[in-house]
Write a protein that holds these residues in place. Structure first.
Motif, mmCIF file in Angstrom:
data_model
loop_
_atom_site.group_PDB
_atom_site.id
_atom_site.type_symbol
_atom_site.label_atom_id
_atom_site.label_comp_id
_atom_site.label_asym_id
_atom_site.label_seq_id
_atom_site.Cartn_x
_atom_site.Cartn_y
_atom_site.Cartn_z
ATOM 1 N N UNK A 21 0.978 -1.193 0.003
ATOM 2 C CA UNK A 21 0.019 0.065 0.195
ATOM 3 C C UNK A 21 1.180 0.698 0.176
ATOM 4 N N UNK A 22 1.824 1.089 0.467
ATOM 5 C CA UNK A 22 3.258 1.907 0.618
ATOM 6 C C UNK A 22 3.763 3.184 -0.625
ATOM 7 N N UNK A 23 2.852 1.956 -1.972
ATOM 8 C CA UNK A 23 3.601 2.181 -2.461
ATOM 9 C C UNK A 23 2.398 2.669 -4.401
ATOM 10 N N UNK A 24 1.210 2.696 -3.038
ATOM 11 C CA UNK A 24 0.200 2.974 -4.245
ATOM 12 C C UNK A 24 -0.238 4.525 -4.049
ATOM 13 N N UNK A 25 -0.154 5.046 -5.174
ATOM 14 C CA UNK A 25 -0.799 6.392 -4.560
ATOM 15 C C UNK A 25 -2.477 6.754 -4.614
ATOM 16 N N UNK A 26 -2.509 7.693 -3.822
ATOM 17 C CA UNK A 26 -3.700 8.528 -3.313
ATOM 18 C C UNK A 26 -4.501 7.546 -4.289
ATOM 19 N N UNK A 27 -4.368 8.448 -6.218
ATOM 20 C CA UNK A 27 -5.703 8.683 -6.753
ATOM 21 C C UNK A 27 -5.945 6.810 -7.143
ATOM 22 N N UNK A 28 -4.963 6.141 -6.562
ATOM 23 C CA UNK A 28 -5.679 4.390 -7.137
ATOM 24 C C UNK A 28 -6.509 4.055 -5.788
ATOM 25 N N UNK A 37 -6.005 -4.107 -8.100
ATOM 26 C CA UNK A 37 -5.308 -4.630 -9.428
ATOM 27 C C UNK A 37 -4.363 -3.728 -8.613
ATOM 28 N N UNK A 38 -4.082 -2.927 -8.118
ATOM 29 C CA UNK A 38 -2.654 -2.091 -7.805
ATOM 30 C C UNK A 38 -2.002 -3.252 -7.046
ATOM 31 N N UNK A 39 -2.553 -3.517 -5.875
ATOM 32 C CA UNK A 39 -2.081 -3.862 -4.979
ATOM 33 C C UNK A 39 -1.918 -5.479 -5.481
ATOM 34 N N UNK A 40 -1.908 -6.346 -6.268
ATOM 35 C CA UNK A 40 -1.419 -7.764 -7.073
ATOM 36 C C UNK A 40 -0.191 -6.932 -7.667
ATOM 37 N N UNK A 42 1.685 -4.290 -7.712
ATOM 38 C CA UNK A 42 2.933 -4.045 -6.886
ATOM 39 C C UNK A 42 3.702 -5.446 -6.143
ATOM 40 N N UNK A 43 2.925 -6.736 -4.748
ATOM 41 C CA UNK A 43 3.474 -7.298 -4.679
ATOM 42 C C UNK A 43 3.772 -8.528 -6.002
ATOM 43 N N UNK A 44 2.981 -8.826 -6.567
ATOM 44 C CA UNK A 44 4.014 -9.490 -8.180
ATOM 45 C C UNK A 44 5.311 -8.547 -8.226
ATOM 46 N N UNK A 45 5.431 -7.692 -8.635
ATOM 47 C CA UNK A 45 6.457 -7.273 -8.687
ATOM 48 C C UNK A 45 8.143 -6.702 -7.961
ATOM 49 N N UNK A 46 7.946 -6.467 -6.669
ATOM 50 C CA UNK A 46 7.913 -6.822 -5.324
ATOM 51 C C UNK A 46 8.790 -8.688 -5.200
ATOM 52 N N UNK A 47 8.023 -9.316 -4.712
ATOM 53 C CA UNK A 47 8.457 -10.545 -4.631
ATOM 54 C C UNK A 47 8.882 -11.458 -5.728
ATOM 55 N N UNK A 196 -1.971 -16.198 -7.042
ATOM 56 C CA UNK A 196 -3.058 -16.945 -6.955
ATOM 57 C C UNK A 196 -3.629 -16.546 -6.083
ATOM 58 N N UNK A 197 -2.854 -16.546 -5.055
ATOM 59 C CA UNK A 197 -3.336 -16.888 -3.158
ATOM 60 C C UNK A 197 -3.199 -15.384 -2.900
ATOM 61 N N UNK A 198 -2.421 -14.344 -3.545
ATOM 62 C CA UNK A 198 -2.673 -12.811 -3.050
ATOM 63 C C UNK A 198 -4.075 -12.435 -3.786
ATOM 64 N N UNK A 199 -4.318 -12.452 -4.947
ATOM 65 C CA UNK A 199 -5.345 -12.382 -5.972
ATOM 66 C C UNK A 199 -6.830 -13.264 -5.210
ATOM 67 N N UNK A 200 -6.608 -13.937 -4.583
ATOM 68 C CA UNK A 200 -7.934 -14.397 -3.603
ATOM 69 C C UNK A 200 -7.425 -14.177 -2.538
#
Length: 473
Positions: A21-28, A37-40, A42-47, A196-200
């Motif tokens: 959530x720290x990487x997601x701007x307020x506009x999203x 979608x933004x959470x997924x 960021x998560x996929x590109x961090x891990x 998939x798990x994060x998306x769920x």
């Protein structure tokens, strides 16, 4: 044990949420679907790149002479870590998703061309690229078709390289890359499973949020219907009371009139004191009841919009004399002195004398009610201001006063400052509310200053000339 694993999983998920959530701007964050979608993303590109780095390390070990080709593959894999930062800076989620899918397609085909060709252990990541393409761009047909076009170009480039080179370069023997193949397959599978798990989890969170929103909407609908029903009932009540004005006042006036006639006859005929006292009680009770009914009906007429403001010239000094003469017996009945003060030239005022008299008499009546063996002062002045002349009428008493926390309740209908006020002093709590409404109808208002044990000062301030806009309000 299962509960412990679930608790651990929930803790890890909450921690990963805080990081992403720290990487997601307020506009999203304004739209739930975009936020998820933004959470997924960021998560996929961090891990995800962490899994890809295992392939880079394996290639470095296998490649006897790692040069530009190797560092290009390793650099492209590492570049995925920069996407969350680009998202925080730009907020361009869909554009960055398109770039990410294209980068994954390029690095997979480029690495496969130099490390194994069509038998390359890197090719499983090409399936991931296709899945991510439809995941991020599935609801945007134009971008989806554009991404498919780019994907086709990447495949065409892969085949063109094969055709030009008449085969694939063999930097590392295929037999030596069996371990890399297992590593790549495990990493690709782990990556998609993690996604998939994060998306769920994200979908589950959104589902709970949507259920809460639906519950709130249902509650809002019920509240709106209840509010509309209450308003309709209030309008019906107001209209009923406004129409009952004549029917209620006429019999009360008759009762009061006949009681006064009987009282005069009893006094002139010399009847006994008990009979005279009873007739006086009847007359007093009738007048009190008429006053209460008048207040209720006047408030109802104001709420129904059926009370008009009349603008007629009247002499303010004469008006003060009449009000003082009317209220003096009531003030003196409690052993109080009534002091009348005039400041400056009062002259003629254009307004509704009847409504102003009603408001001033209400204030004087209250001052007399809550003051015992004290002083009630009626001070009247005419003030000049930029927006014209104003009439200022202040009623000051030396009575019981009002606490600061009770001041805000004074002008509410059927409300009194203290709960014990009605039992000790009587009244319904309508007088001040009605007086405030009347003054506001005339373009002014009533203010109050008070201190417990030291009395109160109620001030009416209205325009000296009633404007046309106020008359039609």
């Amino acid at each position: 044990m299962v509960k412990q694993f679930r608790a651990l999983g929930s803790a890890v998920y909450r921690r990963s949420e805080a990081i992403t959530d720290w990487f997601i701007p307020e506009s999203l964050k304004t739209d739930a679907a975009t936020f998820g979608l933004a959470r997924i993303f960021v998560f996929s590109h961090l891990f995800g790149p962490a899994l890809g780095q295992s392939i880079s390390i394996y290639l470095y070990i296998l490649d006897p002479s790692p040069g530009l080709v190797y560092w290009t593959v390793a650099g492209l894999i590492t570049s995925f870590w920069t996407f969350p930062f680009w998202l925080k800076l730009t907020g361009r989620l869909i554009l960055l998703a398109l770039c990410s899918v294209e980068t994954l397609s390029v690095v997979t085909l480029f690495g496969s061309f130099y490390y194994g060709g069509v038998s390359s252990p890197l090719l499983p990541w090409l399936i991931n690229a296709l899945l991510l393409l439809f995941f991020y761009l599935g609801d945007r047909p134009r971008l989806r078709y554009f991404a498919i076009f780019l994907f086709a170009l990447d495949l065409a480039g892969f085949y063109l390289g094969y055709a030009v080179e008449h085969g694939f370069p063999e930097r590392v023997p295929i037999a030596a890359m069996s371990g890399l193949g297992i590593t790549s397959l495990v990493s690709a599978t782990a990556y998609m499973s993690m996604m998939a798990l994060y998306y769920v989890n994200v979908v589950a969170s959104q589902s709970r949020l949507e259920r809460e929103v639906q519950n709130h909407r249902a509650t809002a609908v019920k509240l709106r219907k209840a509010k509309e029903a209450a308003e309709a009932a209030s309008r019906t009540k107001t209209e009923f009371l406004a129409k009952m004005s004549h029917e209620l006042r006429t019999p009360l006036n008759a009762v009061i009139g006949y009681s006064e006639m009987l009282l005069e006859d009893a006094e002139s005929d010399g009847h006994d004191a008990q009979q005279i006292a009873d007739l006086r009680r009847i007359s007093s009770a009738g007048k009190h009841l008429l006053s209460l009914v008048t207040d209720v009906l006047d408030l109802s007429q104001i709420e129904a919009g059926k009370m008009d403001v009349a603008a007629q010239p009247f002499d303010l000094s004469t008006f003060v004399d009449d009000v003082a003469a009317t209220c003096r017996p009531l003030v003196m009945d409690k052993g109080n002195d009534l002091v009348v003060q005039r400041r400056g030239d009062l002259s003629v005022v254009i307004g509704d004398a009847t409504k102003l008299r009603q408001a001033v008499l209400n204030l004087l009546s209250n001052a007399a009610k809550f003051t015992h063996r004290g002083r009630v002062t009626l001070a009247v002045a005419r003030e000049s201001a930029v927006d014209g002349d104003w009439v200022r009428i202040a009623v000051t008493d030396t009575g019981i006063g009002i606490s600061r926390e009770n001041l805000r309740k004074l002008f509410q209908e059927f409300n009194q400052a203290e709960a014990s006020t009605q039992s000790r002093y009587g009244g319904t709590g309508l007088g001040l509310a009605l007086s405030q409404r009347l003054c506001r109808m005339m373009g002014g208002e009533i203010t109050v200053e008070s201190e417990p044990g030291r009395g109160s000062c109620f001030t009416i301030r209205i325009p000296a000339v009633l404007s046309a806009a106020t008359r039609t309000a």
